[in-house]
Write a protein that holds these residues in place. Structure first.
Motif, PDB file in Angstrom:
ATOM      1  N   PHE A   1      41.860  37.105  53.160  1.00  0.00           N
ATOM      2  CA  PHE A   1      41.204  37.879  52.325  1.00  0.00           C
ATOM      3  C   PHE A   1      41.134  37.248  51.052  1.00  0.00           C
ATOM      4  O   PHE A   1      41.943  36.970  50.076  1.00  0.00           O
ATOM      5  CB  PHE A   1      41.874  39.100  52.056  1.00  0.00           C
ATOM      6  CG  PHE A   1      42.028  40.083  53.205  1.00  0.00           C
ATOM      7  CD1 PHE A   1      41.228  41.211  53.210  1.00  0.00           C
ATOM      8  CD2 PHE A   1      42.932  39.888  54.317  1.00  0.00           C
ATOM      9  CE1 PHE A   1      41.302  42.034  54.174  1.00  0.00           C
ATOM     10  CE2 PHE A   1      42.821  40.823  55.478  1.00  0.00           C
ATOM     11  CZ  PHE A   1      42.054  41.797  55.433  1.00  0.00           C
ATOM     12  N   ARG A   2      39.814  36.587  50.857  1.00  0.00           N
ATOM     13  CA  ARG A   2      39.524  36.016  49.502  1.00  0.00           C
ATOM     14  C   ARG A   2      38.407  36.860  48.964  1.00  0.00           C
ATOM     15  O   ARG A   2      37.063  36.823  49.150  1.00  0.00           O
ATOM     16  CB  ARG A   2      38.746  34.613  49.906  1.00  0.00           C
ATOM     17  CG  ARG A   2      39.581  33.516  50.932  1.00  0.00           C
ATOM     18  CD  ARG A   2      39.128  32.233  50.803  1.00  0.00           C
ATOM     19  NE  ARG A   2      37.578  32.300  51.371  1.00  0.00           N
ATOM     20  CZ  ARG A   2      37.503  32.286  52.600  1.00  0.00           C
ATOM     21  NH1 ARG A   2      38.702  32.103  53.405  1.00  0.00           N
ATOM     22  NH2 ARG A   2      36.175  32.040  52.941  1.00  0.00           N
ATOM     23  N   GLY A   3      38.819  37.731  47.902  1.00  0.00           N
ATOM     24  CA  GLY A   3      38.180  38.904  47.553  1.00  0.00           C
ATOM     25  C   GLY A   3      38.050  39.036  45.902  1.00  0.00           C
ATOM     26  O   GLY A   3      38.584  38.342  45.150  1.00  0.00           O
ATOM     27  N   VAL A   4      37.121  39.786  45.645  1.00  0.00           N
ATOM     28  CA  VAL A   4      36.803  40.253  44.194  1.00  0.00           C
ATOM     29  C   VAL A   4      36.632  41.976  44.372  1.00  0.00           C
ATOM     30  O   VAL A   4      36.255  42.546  45.386  1.00  0.00           O
ATOM     31  CB  VAL A   4      35.671  39.690  43.769  1.00  0.00           C
ATOM     32  CG1 VAL A   4      35.904  38.439  43.443  1.00  0.00           C
ATOM     33  CG2 VAL A   4      34.410  39.963  44.572  1.00  0.00           C
ATOM     34  N   ASN A   5      37.016  42.622  43.277  1.00  0.00           N
ATOM     35  CA  ASN A   5      36.678  43.902  42.865  1.00  0.00           C
ATOM     36  C   ASN A   5      35.414  44.027  42.247  1.00  0.00           C
ATOM     37  O   ASN A   5      35.169  43.460  41.387  1.00  0.00           O
ATOM     38  CB  ASN A   5      37.609  44.727  42.203  1.00  0.00           C
ATOM     39  CG  ASN A   5      39.156  44.889  42.767  1.00  0.00           C
ATOM     40  OD1 ASN A   5      39.202  46.118  43.309  1.00  0.00           O
ATOM     41  ND2 ASN A   5      39.913  44.058  42.898  1.00  0.00           N
ATOM     42  N   TRP A   6      34.556  44.933  42.859  1.00  0.00           N
ATOM     43  CA  TRP A   6      33.246  45.166  41.996  1.00  0.00           C
ATOM     44  C   TRP A   6      33.555  46.540  41.394  1.00  0.00           C
ATOM     45  O   TRP A   6      33.601  47.585  42.239  1.00  0.00           O
ATOM     46  CB  TRP A   6      32.291  45.279  43.227  1.00  0.00           C
ATOM     47  CG  TRP A   6      30.873  45.524  42.487  1.00  0.00           C
ATOM     48  CD1 TRP A   6      30.374  45.408  41.102  1.00  0.00           C
ATOM     49  CD2 TRP A   6      29.646  45.797  43.023  1.00  0.00           C
ATOM     50  NE1 TRP A   6      29.012  45.791  40.992  1.00  0.00           N
ATOM     51  CE2 TRP A   6      28.660  45.972  42.249  1.00  0.00           C
ATOM     52  CE3 TRP A   6      29.141  46.129  44.530  1.00  0.00           C
ATOM     53  CZ2 TRP A   6      27.300  46.036  42.572  1.00  0.00           C
ATOM     54  CZ3 TRP A   6      27.826  46.213  44.723  1.00  0.00           C
ATOM     55  CH2 TRP A   6      27.104  46.331  43.818  1.00  0.00           C
ATOM     56  N   ALA A   7      33.643  46.461  40.017  1.00  0.00           N
ATOM     57  CA  ALA A   7      34.126  47.887  39.435  1.00  0.00           C
ATOM     58  C   ALA A   7      33.072  48.605  38.521  1.00  0.00           C
ATOM     59  O   ALA A   7      32.208  47.953  38.093  1.00  0.00           O
ATOM     60  CB  ALA A   7      35.268  47.433  38.644  1.00  0.00           C
ATOM     61  N   ASP A   8      33.370  49.874  38.248  1.00  0.00           N
ATOM     62  CA  ASP A   8      32.503  50.641  37.250  1.00  0.00           C
ATOM     63  C   ASP A   8      32.868  50.300  36.007  1.00  0.00           C
ATOM     64  O   ASP A   8      34.024  50.087  35.649  1.00  0.00           O
ATOM     65  CB  ASP A   8      32.844  52.176  37.611  1.00  0.00           C
ATOM     66  CG  ASP A   8      32.025  53.099  37.135  1.00  0.00           C
ATOM     67  OD1 ASP A   8      31.796  53.037  35.746  1.00  0.00           O
ATOM     68  OD2 ASP A   8      31.681  54.199  37.709  1.00  0.00           O
ATOM     69  N   ALA A   9      31.869  50.131  35.211  1.00  0.00           N
ATOM     70  CA  ALA A   9      32.069  49.634  33.926  1.00  0.00           C
ATOM     71  C   ALA A   9      32.828  50.879  32.954  1.00  0.00           C
ATOM     72  O   ALA A   9      33.543  50.417  31.991  1.00  0.00           O
ATOM     73  CB  ALA A   9      30.517  49.599  32.948  1.00  0.00           C
TER      74      ALA A   9
END
Length: 328
Positions: free
Chosen positions: A33-41
């Motif tokens: 798991f090489r990941g990132v969070n894509w988040a709400d501003a």
């Protein structure tokens, strides 16, 4: 997210292990798991739909899919990410938004990425408890119906369950696993107790054997300025469960001019020491990291920013250190 974790260390210390169990073998290679969070501003704690940065409530499925294609291609080419963590809540899934929002999930799958879908409670609650159990169950029924058969999609029943005792949290997760027994346990991430800040209790529970574990870890939780101190801090939170654990939130300031690479730049500053220790340990133990956040407008921790239809890097040394932690 970070703003709710000031008490993380205190909560972790207060949790007592009341479940007698034997630690199971690792159910999957967490290092993958090489990941990132894509988040709400606005943060992912919202009372309505969760809408990650760059999307709008008016977007159709095709629009979400097109926007996500550009953003996820950036995560892959600029960072080397292979995993995307997205927030979900009943307001989003049990509504018309889900038909559009699925475009982000489908884009990630088309890019051969893993997807972690994690439940976040509403902004008006923030008590570390599931807001509405019936709505939560309906949400997960729909999500698992849509993606339970896809081996690249992983499910995190709740983000930061700090309102539950260890026993109550294990009970809730056991119920989730029973209700969704068709989903392989190796595709379920059980959050650590407190603010996801300690996995020793859930790791020891036989009721949760075979699942992956998720841990959150942040540099503002202590004032240490050495890698050794931060390594000890993180090691205590992991116990003997590193092989099952994905750190699916960890991050540091990426817009303030800090340099994260080079031993001469790491000790002496809270955040550089913290990030070096975290990435050194995940590399040595072959653990996964899902960075917070890969993209979130207005967040100094965001490792990228929007640029045209794609992304640009905010801190090249931060990217290099993250990739080190990923084993790249």
């Amino acid at each position: 997210m970070r703003s709710r974790r000031i008490l993380g260390a205190v909560v972790a210390a207060a949790v007592s292990v009341s479940v007698l169990a034997v630690a199971p073998a690792a159910s999957a290679a967490a290092t993958s798991f090489r990941g990132v969070n894509w988040a709400d501003a606005r943060d992912n704690y919202v009372d309505g739909w969760v809408i990650p940065t760059g999307l709008t409530a008016a977007d159709s499925y095709s629009t979400v899919r097109g926007k996500a294609d550009g953003i996820l291609a950036g995560f892959q080419s600029l960072l080397g990410a292979n995993t995307l963590r997205l927030p979900v809540n009943p307001q989003s899934v049990n509504s018309t938004w889900w038909a559009s929002y699925k475009g982000a999930v489908d884009s990630a799958l088309a890019h051969n990425m893993k997807v972690i879908l994690s439940y976040w409670e509403a902004d008006t609650h923030k008590d570390g408890l599931v807001d509405d159990t019936a709505a939560w169950n309906t949400m997960w029924d729909r999500i698992t119906s849509d993606y339970g058969g896809n081996g690249s999609v992983y499910f995190e029943p709740m983000n930061e369950p700090f309102g539950y005792s260890l026993g109550s949290w294990v009970s809730l997760c056991s119920g989730w696993l029973s209700r969704h027994s068709a989903v392989p346990r190796g595709r379920v991430l059980i959050s650590g107790t407190g603010y996801n800040d300690n996995v020793t209790g859930v790791g020891a529970s036989s009721a949760l054997s075979g699942t992956l574990l998720s841990l959150h870890f942040y540099g503002f939780w202590a004032s240490d300025t050495t890698r050794s101190a931060w390594t000890a801090n993180l090691t205590n939170r992991l116990g003997s469960y590193s092989s099952r654990t994905i750190i699916d939130e960890a991050g540091a300031p990426m817009t303030t001019g800090l340099t994260y690479t080079g031993a001469q730049n790491q000790d002496g500053n809270v955040f550089t020491a913290y990030f070096a220790a975290t990435t050194d340990l995940t590399r040595s133990r072959q653990m996964g990291i899902v960075y917070w956040p890969g993209l979130r407008s207005g967040d100094s921790y965001s490792i990228t920013r929007q640029s045209g239809s794609g992304l640009a890097v905010n801190n090249a040394s931060g990217v290099a250190q993250l990739r080190w932690g990923w084993g790249l």
